[in-house]
Design a protein around this motif. Structure first.
Motif, PDB file in Angstrom:
ATOM      1  N   PHE A 792       0.811  -1.214   0.000  1.00 34.06           N
ATOM      2  CA  PHE A 792       0.000   0.000   0.000  1.00 34.06           C
ATOM      3  C   PHE A 792       0.845   1.265   0.000  1.00 34.06           C
ATOM      4  CE2 PHE A 792      -3.539  -2.511   2.359  1.00 34.06           C
ATOM      5  CZ  PHE A 792      -3.802  -3.193   1.182  1.00 34.06           C
ATOM      6  N   LYS A 793       2.005   1.213   0.646  1.00 34.80           N
ATOM      7  CA  LYS A 793       2.817   2.426   0.741  1.00 34.80           C
ATOM      8  C   LYS A 793       3.417   2.832  -0.612  1.00 34.80           C
ATOM      9  CE  LYS A 793       7.177   0.219   2.133  1.00 34.80           C
ATOM     10  NZ  LYS A 793       8.133   0.027   3.247  1.00 34.80           N
ATOM     11  N   GLN A 794       3.325   1.938  -1.609  1.00 32.53           N
ATOM     12  CA  GLN A 794       3.836   2.251  -2.945  1.00 32.53           C
ATOM     13  C   GLN A 794       2.760   2.870  -3.837  1.00 32.53           C
ATOM     14  OE1 GLN A 794       6.978   1.788  -3.331  1.00 32.53           O
ATOM     15  NE2 GLN A 794       7.514   0.289  -1.765  1.00 32.53           N
ATOM     16  N   TYR A 795       1.576   3.133  -3.262  1.00 34.99           N
ATOM     17  CA  TYR A 795       0.415   3.543  -4.059  1.00 34.99           C
ATOM     18  C   TYR A 795       0.676   4.816  -4.854  1.00 34.99           C
ATOM     19  CZ  TYR A 795      -4.437   4.844  -5.060  1.00 34.99           C
ATOM     20  OH  TYR A 795      -5.594   5.204  -5.686  1.00 34.99           O
ATOM     21  N   MET A 796       1.262   5.807  -4.213  1.00 27.22           N
ATOM     22  CA  MET A 796       1.492   7.079  -4.894  1.00 27.22           C
ATOM     23  C   MET A 796       2.651   7.006  -5.874  1.00 27.22           C
ATOM     24  SD  MET A 796      -0.669   9.443  -4.182  1.00 27.22           S
ATOM     25  CE  MET A 796       0.274  10.879  -4.650  1.00 27.22           C
ATOM     26  N   ARG A 797       3.733   6.397  -5.464  1.00 28.60           N
ATOM     27  CA  ARG A 797       4.941   6.394  -6.288  1.00 28.60           C
ATOM     28  C   ARG A 797       4.733   5.637  -7.591  1.00 28.60           C
ATOM     29  NH1 ARG A 797      10.975   4.167  -4.522  1.00 28.60           N
ATOM     30  NH2 ARG A 797      12.004   4.673  -6.502  1.00 28.60           N
ATOM     31  N   SER A 850       9.464  14.540   0.975  1.00 21.89           N
ATOM     32  CA  SER A 850       9.204  13.217   1.549  1.00 21.89           C
ATOM     33  C   SER A 850       8.016  13.260   2.500  1.00 21.89           C
ATOM     34  CB  SER A 850      10.442  12.707   2.287  1.00 21.89           C
ATOM     35  OG  SER A 850      11.529  12.567   1.408  1.00 21.89           O
ATOM     36  N   PHE A 851       8.017  14.266   3.405  1.00 22.10           N
ATOM     37  CA  PHE A 851       6.916  14.348   4.368  1.00 22.10           C
ATOM     38  C   PHE A 851       5.603  14.725   3.665  1.00 22.10           C
ATOM     39  CE2 PHE A 851       4.411  16.498   7.688  1.00 22.10           C
ATOM     40  CZ  PHE A 851       4.372  15.482   8.627  1.00 22.10           C
ATOM     41  N   CYS A 852       5.695  15.646   2.714  1.00 17.71           N
ATOM     42  CA  CYS A 852       4.484  16.014   1.965  1.00 17.71           C
ATOM     43  C   CYS A 852       3.940  14.822   1.182  1.00 17.71           C
ATOM     44  CB  CYS A 852       4.795  17.170   1.020  1.00 17.71           C
ATOM     45  SG  CYS A 852       5.142  18.730   1.871  1.00 17.71           S
ATOM     46  N   GLY A 853       4.835  13.969   0.697  1.00 19.89           N
ATOM     47  CA  GLY A 853       4.385  12.768  -0.007  1.00 19.89           C
ATOM     48  C   GLY A 853       3.630  11.820   0.907  1.00 19.89           C
ATOM     49  N   ILE A 854       4.077  11.712   2.168  1.00 23.57           N
ATOM     50  CA  ILE A 854       3.377  10.849   3.127  1.00 23.57           C
ATOM     51  C   ILE A 854       1.997  11.420   3.429  1.00 23.57           C
ATOM     52  CG2 ILE A 854       3.462   9.866   5.442  1.00 23.57           C
ATOM     53  CD1 ILE A 854       6.499   9.972   5.294  1.00 23.57           C
ATOM     54  N   LYS A 855       1.925  12.750   3.588  1.00 25.82           N
ATOM     55  CA  LYS A 855       0.627  13.370   3.844  1.00 25.82           C
ATOM     56  C   LYS A 855      -0.319  13.192   2.653  1.00 25.82           C
ATOM     57  CE  LYS A 855      -0.147  17.049   5.974  1.00 25.82           C
ATOM     58  NZ  LYS A 855      -0.305  18.462   6.381  1.00 25.82           N
ATOM     59  N   GLU A 856       0.211  13.310   1.445  1.00 20.83           N
ATOM     60  CA  GLU A 856      -0.630  13.124   0.266  1.00 20.83           C
ATOM     61  C   GLU A 856      -1.138  11.686   0.172  1.00 20.83           C
ATOM     62  OE1 GLU A 856      -2.693  13.708  -3.266  1.00 20.83           O
ATOM     63  OE2 GLU A 856      -1.980  15.099  -1.726  1.00 20.83           O
ATOM     64  N   ARG A 860      -5.005  10.335   0.155  1.00 21.01           N
ATOM     65  CA  ARG A 860      -5.559   9.368  -0.801  1.00 21.01           C
ATOM     66  C   ARG A 860      -6.194   8.194  -0.061  1.00 21.01           C
ATOM     67  NH1 ARG A 860      -3.742   9.511  -6.184  1.00 21.01           N
ATOM     68  NH2 ARG A 860      -3.188  11.649  -6.703  1.00 21.01           N
ATOM     69  N   PHE A 861      -5.528   7.715   0.990  1.00 22.53           N
ATOM     70  CA  PHE A 861      -6.100   6.627   1.781  1.00 22.53           C
ATOM     71  C   PHE A 861      -7.436   7.052   2.379  1.00 22.53           C
ATOM     72  CE2 PHE A 861      -1.820   4.379   2.840  1.00 22.53           C
ATOM     73  CZ  PHE A 861      -1.793   3.882   1.555  1.00 22.53           C
ATOM     74  N   SER A 862      -7.508   8.294   2.849  1.00 17.77           N
ATOM     75  CA  SER A 862      -8.732   8.793   3.461  1.00 17.77           C
ATOM     76  C   SER A 862      -9.882   8.807   2.460  1.00 17.77           C
ATOM     77  CB  SER A 862      -8.487  10.198   4.003  1.00 17.77           C
ATOM     78  OG  SER A 862      -9.677  10.767   4.516  1.00 17.77           O
TER      79      SER A 862
END
Length: 1047
Positions: A792-797, A850-856, A860-862
């Motif tokens: 799941f953590k690879q969803y954005m990348r 990096s931190f903004c990517g985690i927030k984004e 998306r998860f939300s």
């Protein structure tokens, strides 16, 4: 009906149109102003206008003033009016509206339309309405004017015919001798002709008024429906009254409109022209138009609208009747469309091709015999082969056959002529390439005849056949069997060394009616076929040939028919020989390997012993039969497979044939024996890059087949076969996905410059298959759902490459267990946060990418939780609980008084605050305060901003309702008392201050999610829904395989 208006009568459609018109004509004769006012209001009401024209307005106002008044009273808010409304009532109204106008003119054609009052008033009104800014007025009046024009054209045609007849009668009477000539009759005929001419002139004046006042302006209206009406009707005029309208003055409008932007209008142009070109007598008048607009018609065969393209090709087929109009280049632009994926286009192109190449027969061809290599069909078949070979852009014989099936099925079903061309050595003889093409076309025709549906990629699926089609299918199958049962052995004998021809020929028995071998006394031909197949297996090593042999045996080995024993004996004898040969060669090879191994560890340098060619060939032949549903259990191939694979792994020189054979055999024999050995070899193969992808896929399939779900639905007897991966194997599978799937294109092992786009797409497709195979294990609970965090953590990348698969996996896991899915999502965010800390350190910038990517990613998860907060209430609460614990888990690196190490994670967690119900925000906020000290609540430095913003997000919209999340669940839980509940092991979590968390007094401890003695809601969400039917392990997508939860 007496009190109803014309509009209401036409809308109801209960009265005959002619009777309605007759009643109106009678009223017109009595008082023409009243009747005409009723007709005017009819057109106004048909436009959807609520207003009405009064008698006062009709007497004292001009048409323009009336239209302006009606426009002011028109309500355009809805945008709907009778001609655009949907439903059967309004569809019937449109037909009744047009019919009323047509009948009105027809009934008035002998008197009223010439009174210079009714028609002038109606035409003037419709012309004014057609120029209105109101779409409803413009649309309705244009349709009425065009139908009125069509009716007048019919009247003009009748007048023209009557004038011609009258003129002939007058000429005949005048040419009589003086003694026989009747002067009174001549006077009557002259008077009648004069009267008809006057009527004709009046009708032409009316038509000119409509054409110039309405058509010329509305054929280029902004609304496509209005333009389509104009073009449709002008096509009717030119076809109905060609003497007056079929000339360049009117044809030019159709030619210009063929460039219209809307497909609907272009379609009307083509259908109008088809009606003209269909009549060959009119072709001479169309020569100038054809020469000017031919290129446009040819280009429309490639129109983006498929319906337009189909009609363009049909029009070109009609144009073929004109000699030398279409050039060879024009025809070639249509020929290649027989390979189109859109079947109507392909069928139309097939008809064009057939008419162009096959319909013109010379006198010498008419005298040819009906059968044999010199028959007419034989020449046409050769022409088809030549065309197939010359169309170098395509190699799909099935598409060509399907395109020509409706117009040339008799030709394509002439299998005797095809066989004659192959066996009888026609003169001139066919080349090898032509023979190959003919065999392919013959196979495709047989398949089309027996399956009765288009090839793959063309068509929407199988349709229900009629009784006549079923009978034709049975008759064709019987004919195919009778012809090819005799001819196939002869064809295999002639072409036994040609792999491509043999492969196609061996597919023919799949379409046989095997009962005919017995009823038709064709056993000797069956024996000849089996002998030929045996020789083919011994001669060939090509994959396609051996697969065709295996499929043929599978088709012939049908226990329902009496030939089964005969075919089964032949198959067993063939496999006995192959297995014996393989075992002898294998023993020799293994002995040589053993000697080499001793030499390697004594005096000589290392030497790799390759698998002999003979072993590879026989081994591959056997496993090819295994791959096509032949039961080879009694030959015990697993032992040989295992020994050969193990030797290859130890020797480091395992060939692809050996690996393929083992993988085919492993899933078949894993249930019978050696499950541990199979898994061991598959895991060992994963480390070999050459076979890693295949080994991983087969291993995932094996785990799916023998997962815990195999014992569901009363299959407890299969419990010993359950194969559950341990933590080590789960870790290996996950690491393989991370190493081989989540990689950049440039890291895909390709050397040199950037790989070709096709190779990149193929590589991406393979990686998607690997990810789908692993995600299926997660969805069906074969591996722990928590392992999905690394996915799941690879969803954005990797959203562009795998976003759909990952999103669907999240959706399916949420259906199974909402809480565990939420815990997995927050775990993936925690992993990314820890990775960021390892890379940037504890003093990272919260505005970093990096931190903004985690927030984004959290945002998306939300979004994936949807809008129904009640359904995801418990899951969101658990997500916040785990997030808060993680944020305060590690002490401050700055010592006492500093912010916790993971406090910035609250910024990420705040993305989910909007998914909390208002009453739950209060509960989560109170839980957060248990981790906070009094000093923390007073801090305002920048490092404490995540805590401040998270608290604010929880307080926004919160109220005094302190009802907890689980109190609601507990109230609903009584209705689920029949479900088994699993009580989790109590656990305590020590707070930084040294105390323990206790439940609120008003909430039951067993039901409160934030009482940390109960870590989760697993008692409410058990995997009871996973006991579903065994999924198909060969499907590489998880979308349709995931079980549907009950709740």
């Amino acid at each position: 009906m007496e009190n109803l208006s014309l509009f209401e009568i036409v809308k109801l459609g209960k009265s005959a149109t002619q009777s309605v018109v007759d009643d109106w004509i009678e009223a017109y004769k009595n008082d023409r102003d009243v009747a005409l006012l009723e007709l005017i209001n009819f057109f106004i009401q048909c436009s959807g206008c609520k207003g009405a024209v009064s008698s006062e307005m009709f007497r004292h106002m001009q048409n323009s003033e009336i239209i302006r008044k009606m426009t002011e009273e028109f309500d355009e808010d809805s945008g709907d009016y009778p001609l655009t409304m949907s439903g059967p009532v309004w569809k019937k109204f449109r037909w009744g509206f047009c019919e009323f106008i047509s009948v009105l003119v027809r009934q008035c054609q002998y008197s009223i339309i010439y009174d210079e009052y009714m028609m002038d008033t109606v035409i003037s009104l419709l012309t004014g309405l057609s120029d209105s800014q109101v779409r409803a007025f413009r649309h309705t009046s244009t349709l009425a004017a065009m139908k009125l024009m069509t009716a007048l054209v019919n009247v003009a045609l009748n007048l023209s015919i009557n004038m011609d007849n009258t003129q002939r009668q007058y000429e005949a009477e005048r040419n009589k001798s003086l003694g026989k000539r009747a002067n009174d009759r001549l006077e009557l005929l002259l008077q009648k002709r004069k009267e008809l001419q006057e009527n004709q002139d009046e009708i032409e004046n009316m038509m000119n008024a409509i054409f110039k006042g309405v058509f010329v302006h509305r054929y280029r209206d902004a609304i496509a429906e209005i333009r389509a009406i104009c073009i449709e009707e002008i096509g009717v005029w030119m076809k109905m009254y060609s003497d007056a309208f079929l000339n360049d003055s009117y044809l030019k409008y159709v030619g210009w409109t063929m460039h219209d932007k809307q497909g609907e209008v272009r379609l009307k142009c083509l259908t109008a022209l088809q009606g003209l070109y269909y009549n060959r007598e009119l072709n001479a008048r169309l020569e100038l138009f054809t020469s000017r607009f031919k290129d446009r018609i040819v280009s429309m065969a490639l129109d983006k609208e498929c319906d337009v393209a189909v009609q363009a090709i049909k029009l070109l087929t009609l144009v073929l009747s004109s000699d030398e109009v279409l050039t060879a280049e024009d025809c070639e632009s249509v020929y290649h469309l027989v390979y189109s994926a859109h079947r109507p286009i392909a069928v139309a192109a097939g008809e064009f091709l057939y008419k162009k190449l096959f319909s013109h027969r010379g006198p010498e061809e008419e005298s040819l015999p009906r059968r044999g290599r010199q028959c007419l069909n034989a020449n046409l078949i050769k022409t088809t082969v030549f065309f197939f070979l010359e169309s170098e852009l395509h190699e799909h014989g099935a598409y060509l056959v399907d395109s020509m099936w409706e117009c040339a099925s008799d030709l394509l079903k002439d299998w005797e002529s095809m066989i004659s061309l192959l066996l009888d050595e026609p003169f001139p003889a066919l080349t090898d390439r032509q023979e190959t093409a003919l065999i392919e076309i013959m196979l495709c025709a047989v398949r089309q005849s027996c399956e009765c549906h288009p090839p793959v990629g063309r068509g929407t699926g199988k349709r229900v056949m009629t009784a006549k089609e079923k009978k034709t299918q049975l008759d064709d199958r019987t004919k195919i069997t009778e012809i090819f049962a005799v001819a196939l052995p002869l064809l295999l004998t002639k072409y036994s060394v040609d792999s491509e021809k043999v492969t196609n020929l061996l597919q023919l028995p799949q379409y046989f009616d095997l009962e005919i071998y017995t009823t038709g006394r064709l056993e000797k031909h069956l024996e000849a076929l089996l002998r030929q197949i045996r020789e083919v297996v011994e001669k060939h090593t090509d994959t396609d040939v051996l697969e065709a042999c295996s499929m043929t045996f599978h088709a012939l080995c049908n226990e329902e028919f009496t030939i089964f024993n005969r075919v089964d004996i032949a198959r067993s004898q063939l496999l006995d020989e192959q297995v014996d040969k393989f075992n002898r060669l294998l023993e020799d090879f293994l002995q040589e390997v053993c000697v080499v191994y001793i030499f390697q560890h004594t005096l000589f340098p290392p030497v790799k012993k390759k698998l002999p060619t003979g072993v590879s060939v026989v081994y591959f032949s056997i496993n090819t039969f295994l791959a096509y549903a032949h039961d080879l259990t009694k030959w015990d191939l697993f032992t040989s497979n295992y020994r050969l694979l193990n030797t290859g792994l130890q020797n480091g020189d395992m060939t692809e044939q050996v690996s393929n054979g083992f993988y085919q055999n492993s899933c078949v024999t894993v249930a019978a024996r050696g499950r541990v050995e199979v898994v061991y070899c598959l895991c060992l193969s994963i480390n070999l890059s050459v076979f890693s992808l295949q080994a991983f896929t087969i291993l995932c399939d094996a785990l799916m087949i023998f997962s815990h779900q195999i014992v569901s639905s009363g299959r407890e007897a299969l419990e010993p076969l359950v194969l559950s991966p341990d933590s080590s194997l789960q870790s290996d599978l996950l690491n393989f996905i991370l190493d081989h799937v989540f990689i950049d294109q440039d890291d895909d092992g390709s050397t040199g410059k950037q790989a070709h786009m096709t190779k990149q797409i193929e590589a991406l497709h393979k990686r998607r298959n690997l990810l789908a195979a692993y995600c299926k294990l997660i969805v069906f609970n074969v591996v722990d759902m928590s392992t999905g965090a690394d996915i799941f953590k690879q969803y954005m990348r990797y959203y562009n490459d795998y976003g759909d698969i990952i999103k669907e996996t999240m959706s399916k896991t949420r259906q199974i267990d909402k809480i565990q899915c939420a815990k997995t999502l927050i775990l993936s965010l925690q992993q990314l946060f820890n990775e960021m800390l390892s890379e940037l350190g504890c003093n990272f910038d919260r505005s970093s990418s990096s931190f903004c990517g985690i927030k984004e990613l959290a945002r998306r998860f939300s979004l994936t939780f949807g809008l129904d907060q009640l359904k995801t209430r418990e899951a969101i609460a658990m997500l916040h609980k785990d997030g808060i614990e993680f944020a305060f888990k590690e002490p401050s690196p700055q010592g006492e008084g500093g912010p916790p190490l993971n406090l910035a994670f609250l910024d990420v967690l705040s993305e989910f605050s909007s998914k909390l119900l208002r009453q739950d925000r209060k509960t989560v906020h109170m839980y957060l305060e248990r981790f906070m000290t009094f000093q923390m609540s007073l801090q305002r430095e920048e490092c404490w901003l995540p805590l401040i913003s998270y608290r604010n997000s929880l307080q926004a919209g919160a109220d005094d309702d302190t009802m907890s999340v689980i109190s609601g669940v507990s109230s609903r839980g009584s209705s689920r008392s029949k479900k088994p509940k699993v009580t989790p092991i109590p656990a305590k979590r020590k707070l930084p201050e040294g105390g323990y968390i206790h439940a609120y007094a008003h909430t039951p401890k067993s039901a409160f999610i934030f009482n940390l003695k109960i870590p989760s809601f697993q008692s409410f969400y058990q995997f009871t829904n996973l006991q579903s039917q065994l999924p198909n392990p060969h499907i590489r997508t998880i979308i349709s395989d995931a079980p549907t939860p009950e709740g």
